[in-house]
Design a protein around this motif. Structure first.
Motif, PDB file in Angstrom:
ATOM      1  N   HIS A 195     -76.862  59.320  11.396  1.00 47.55           N
ATOM      2  CA  HIS A 195     -76.058  59.725  10.232  1.00 47.55           C
ATOM      3  C   HIS A 195     -75.210  60.953  10.577  1.00 47.55           C
ATOM      4  CE1 HIS A 195     -74.949  60.708   6.141  1.00 47.55           C
ATOM      5  NE2 HIS A 195     -75.491  61.899   6.249  1.00 47.55           N
ATOM      6  N   ALA A 196     -73.904  60.892  10.304  1.00 47.44           N
ATOM      7  CA  ALA A 196     -72.978  62.030  10.460  1.00 47.44           C
ATOM      8  C   ALA A 196     -73.060  62.641  11.858  1.00 47.44           C
ATOM      9  CB  ALA A 196     -73.250  63.078   9.387  1.00 47.44           C
ATOM     10  N   VAL A 197     -73.030  61.795  12.866  1.00 48.24           N
ATOM     11  CA  VAL A 197     -73.219  62.258  14.247  1.00 48.24           C
ATOM     12  C   VAL A 197     -72.119  63.226  14.666  1.00 48.24           C
ATOM     13  CG1 VAL A 197     -73.322  61.530  16.658  1.00 48.24           C
ATOM     14  CG2 VAL A 197     -74.495  60.198  14.894  1.00 48.24           C
ATOM     15  N   GLU A 198     -70.861  62.874  14.411  1.00 47.87           N
ATOM     16  CA  GLU A 198     -69.755  63.737  14.835  1.00 47.87           C
ATOM     17  C   GLU A 198     -69.784  65.076  14.101  1.00 47.87           C
ATOM     18  OE1 GLU A 198     -66.001  61.823  14.599  1.00 47.87           O
ATOM     19  OE2 GLU A 198     -66.569  60.158  15.906  1.00 47.87           O
ATOM     20  N   GLU A 199     -70.098  65.032  12.802  1.00 49.89           N
ATOM     21  CA  GLU A 199     -70.175  66.282  12.033  1.00 49.89           C
ATOM     22  C   GLU A 199     -71.257  67.202  12.598  1.00 49.89           C
ATOM     23  OE1 GLU A 199     -70.064  63.263  10.860  1.00 49.89           O
ATOM     24  OE2 GLU A 199     -68.745  63.119   9.090  1.00 49.89           O
ATOM     25  N   LYS A 200     -72.400  66.633  12.953  1.00 49.53           N
ATOM     26  CA  LYS A 200     -73.488  67.442  13.504  1.00 49.53           C
ATOM     27  C   LYS A 200     -73.133  68.021  14.866  1.00 49.53           C
ATOM     28  CE  LYS A 200     -76.919  64.809  10.924  1.00 49.53           C
ATOM     29  NZ  LYS A 200     -77.952  63.751  10.977  1.00 49.53           N
ATOM     30  N   MET A 201     -72.372  67.281  15.657  1.00 47.63           N
ATOM     31  CA  MET A 201     -71.934  67.795  16.947  1.00 47.63           C
ATOM     32  C   MET A 201     -71.006  68.997  16.766  1.00 47.63           C
ATOM     33  SD  MET A 201     -71.283  64.230  19.051  1.00 47.63           S
ATOM     34  CE  MET A 201     -70.384  65.099  20.336  1.00 47.63           C
ATOM     35  N   ARG A 202     -70.103  68.910  15.799  1.00 43.54           N
ATOM     36  CA  ARG A 202     -69.204  70.042  15.538  1.00 43.54           C
ATOM     37  C   ARG A 202     -69.988  71.249  15.036  1.00 43.54           C
ATOM     38  NH1 ARG A 202     -65.681  65.831  13.663  1.00 43.54           N
ATOM     39  NH2 ARG A 202     -66.392  66.109  11.516  1.00 43.54           N
ATOM     40  N   LEU A 203     -70.940  71.011  14.143  1.00 43.66           N
ATOM     41  CA  LEU A 203     -71.776  72.106  13.650  1.00 43.66           C
ATOM     42  C   LEU A 203     -72.557  72.744  14.792  1.00 43.66           C
ATOM     43  CD1 LEU A 203     -73.193  70.448  10.405  1.00 43.66           C
ATOM     44  CD2 LEU A 203     -71.604  72.369  10.480  1.00 43.66           C
ATOM     45  N   ALA A 204     -73.070  71.915  15.690  1.00 43.45           N
ATOM     46  CA  ALA A 204     -73.858  72.413  16.814  1.00 43.45           C
ATOM     47  C   ALA A 204     -73.029  73.321  17.707  1.00 43.45           C
ATOM     48  CB  ALA A 204     -74.425  71.243  17.616  1.00 43.45           C
ATOM     49  N   PHE A 226     -73.114  81.792  -1.614  1.00 44.38           N
ATOM     50  CA  PHE A 226     -73.948  82.236  -0.493  1.00 44.38           C
ATOM     51  C   PHE A 226     -73.440  83.557   0.092  1.00 44.38           C
ATOM     52  CE2 PHE A 226     -75.093  77.710  -0.494  1.00 44.38           C
ATOM     53  CZ  PHE A 226     -76.478  77.827  -0.408  1.00 44.38           C
ATOM     54  N   GLU A 227     -72.125  83.713   0.174  1.00 46.22           N
ATOM     55  CA  GLU A 227     -71.570  84.960   0.700  1.00 46.22           C
ATOM     56  C   GLU A 227     -71.970  86.151  -0.160  1.00 46.22           C
ATOM     57  OE1 GLU A 227     -67.543  84.558   3.094  1.00 46.22           O
ATOM     58  OE2 GLU A 227     -67.352  83.662   1.103  1.00 46.22           O
ATOM     59  N   ARG A 228     -71.995  85.952  -1.470  1.00 44.17           N
ATOM     60  CA  ARG A 228     -72.385  87.046  -2.370  1.00 44.17           C
ATOM     61  C   ARG A 228     -73.828  87.488  -2.129  1.00 44.17           C
ATOM     62  NH1 ARG A 228     -68.695  84.597  -6.069  1.00 44.17           N
ATOM     63  NH2 ARG A 228     -70.218  83.053  -6.773  1.00 44.17           N
ATOM     64  N   GLN A 229     -74.633  86.602  -1.551  1.00 42.20           N
ATOM     65  CA  GLN A 229     -76.034  86.940  -1.286  1.00 42.20           C
ATOM     66  C   GLN A 229     -76.276  87.335   0.166  1.00 42.20           C
ATOM     67  OE1 GLN A 229     -78.913  84.595  -3.817  1.00 42.20           O
ATOM     68  NE2 GLN A 229     -77.149  83.210  -3.912  1.00 42.20           N
ATOM     69  N   GLY A 230     -75.179  87.562   0.918  1.00 41.46           N
ATOM     70  CA  GLY A 230     -75.301  88.160   2.238  1.00 41.46           C
ATOM     71  C   GLY A 230     -75.124  87.248   3.421  1.00 41.46           C
ATOM     72  N   ALA A 231     -74.883  85.953   3.205  1.00 45.63           N
ATOM     73  CA  ALA A 231     -74.730  85.031   4.337  1.00 45.63           C
ATOM     74  C   ALA A 231     -73.350  85.162   4.952  1.00 45.63           C
ATOM     75  CB  ALA A 231     -74.953  83.590   3.883  1.00 45.63           C
ATOM     76  N   GLU A 232     -73.279  85.137   6.275  1.00 45.27           N
ATOM     77  CA  GLU A 232     -72.022  85.067   6.993  1.00 45.27           C
ATOM     78  C   GLU A 232     -71.682  83.601   7.204  1.00 45.27           C
ATOM     79  OE1 GLU A 232     -70.278  85.753  11.485  1.00 45.27           O
ATOM     80  OE2 GLU A 232     -71.944  87.013  10.802  1.00 45.27           O
ATOM     81  N   ILE A 233     -70.517  83.188   6.745  1.00 45.37           N
ATOM     82  CA  ILE A 233     -70.104  81.796   6.828  1.00 45.37           C
ATOM     83  C   ILE A 233     -69.353  81.562   8.135  1.00 45.37           C
ATOM     84  CG2 ILE A 233     -68.887  79.898   5.709  1.00 45.37           C
ATOM     85  CD1 ILE A 233     -71.182  81.049   4.052  1.00 45.37           C
ATOM     86  N   ARG A 234     -69.747  80.531   8.865  1.00 44.16           N
ATOM     87  CA  ARG A 234     -69.057  80.109  10.076  1.00 44.16           C
ATOM     88  C   ARG A 234     -68.663  78.646   9.925  1.00 44.16           C
ATOM     89  NH1 ARG A 234     -69.726  82.922  15.129  1.00 44.16           N
ATOM     90  NH2 ARG A 234     -70.511  85.011  14.732  1.00 44.16           N
ATOM     91  N   PHE A 235     -67.405  78.352  10.254  1.00 43.56           N
ATOM     92  CA  PHE A 235     -66.901  76.997  10.096  1.00 43.56           C
ATOM     93  C   PHE A 235     -66.917  76.247  11.419  1.00 43.56           C
ATOM     94  CE2 PHE A 235     -65.036  79.237   6.495  1.00 43.56           C
ATOM     95  CZ  PHE A 235     -65.308  78.361   5.459  1.00 43.56           C
ATOM     96  N   ALA A 236     -67.344  74.997  11.362  1.00 42.29           N
ATOM     97  CA  ALA A 236     -67.314  74.137  12.542  1.00 42.29           C
ATOM     98  C   ALA A 236     -65.900  73.651  12.786  1.00 42.29           C
ATOM     99  CB  ALA A 236     -68.263  72.966  12.344  1.00 42.29           C
TER     100      ALA A 236
END
Length: 252
Positions: free
Chosen positions: A73-82, A242-252
């Motif tokens: 499931h969602a193989v390409e998306e997971k590769m980009r996230l990785a 999530f950002e308001r609660q301190g998470a740093e967002i990184r985009f694939a």
């Protein structure tokens, strides 16, 4: 408004925004909050949502499937996230990586020139790292659950208790800005909580279908997430929470 009409509108709102609030729905439908809560109970029983305090969030049914089904499931998306997730790594770090197909993709994407110590309870992750010459690999034993693809139980928890990590790559079944990180299996959630306690920071790489969803067992609050790695198409409103609660967002 008929019950079926309310349920359809609730499903539409969940699909668009990932969550609903009972008070807002009651005002919109012109009914009592008790009526809305009854609607949400019926929909949750049918697997159409997950109840949370004050309302409901979308369910993540595919995340509950055995790991063998999720692997395709969602193989390409997971590769980009990785690829985006491993950019957080530097030589000398110690890591926990637990189960999940996205975490297995992360293990495969780790650069071969990084010296790391990695502890995992996932056979898929361990297999992906087995020929990585610069990784000191620690396999956390215990009772193996075939559906999860991980070891769980008392022996696994005892092994986790002896270790610490700079980062924990946490496989998430559900992720919501109010409820936090959740899992479908109680034993799996217990191991995840133990790893989180013994880690200096949590990293979650997640496909869009898991955002604003919840599973029954709580792992960690949203404020515990240090890095959230997401697809470029992830909804901005959800990420802002999530950002308001301190998470740093990184985009694939």
């Amino acid at each position: 408004m008929l019950t079926d009409e309310r349920h359809q509108l609730i499903r539409d709102r969940l699909a668009a925004e990932g969550r609903v609030l009972a008070g807002e729905l009651a005002s919109r439908f012109g009914v009592s909050e008790d009526t809305v809560r009854r609607d949400l109970r019926e929909m949750a029983k049918a697997g159409q949502c997950r109840r949370v305090y004050g309302g409901a969030v979308a369910a993540a049914p595919f995340a509950a499937a055995p790991v063998s089904q999720r692997d395709s499931h969602a193989v390409e998306e997971k590769m980009r996230l990785a690829r985006a997730a491993v950019a957080l790594l530097s030589s000398g770090q110690s890591l926990f990586i637990d189960g999940g197909t996205t975490n297995a993709a992360i293990a495969r994407a780790i650069p071969r020139d990084l010296e790391l110590t990695i502890a995992t309870n996932s056979l898929g992750v361990a297999s992906a790292l087995s020929e990585h010459a610069l990784v000191e690999l620690i396999v956390l034993g215990g009772r193996f659950d075939r559906d999860l693809g991980t070891c769980v139980g008392a022996d696994t928890l005892a092994a986790v208790a002896q270790l610490g990590a700079d980062l924990f790559f946490l496989g998430s079944c559900g992720l919501d800005a109010s409820r936090g990180v959740t899992a479908f299996d109680s034993a799996e959630a217990e191991v995840k909580r133990a790893m989180a306690r013994n880690s200096a920071g949590i990293v979650i790489a997640v496909t869009n279908d898991k955002l604003a969803t919840a599973a029954p067992y709580r792992v960690a609050g949203p404020e515990a997430i240090r890095h959230l790695v997401v697809e470029k198409t992830a909804p901005a409103a959800i990420l802002a929470d999530f950002e308001r609660q301190g998470a740093e967002i990184r985009f694939a």
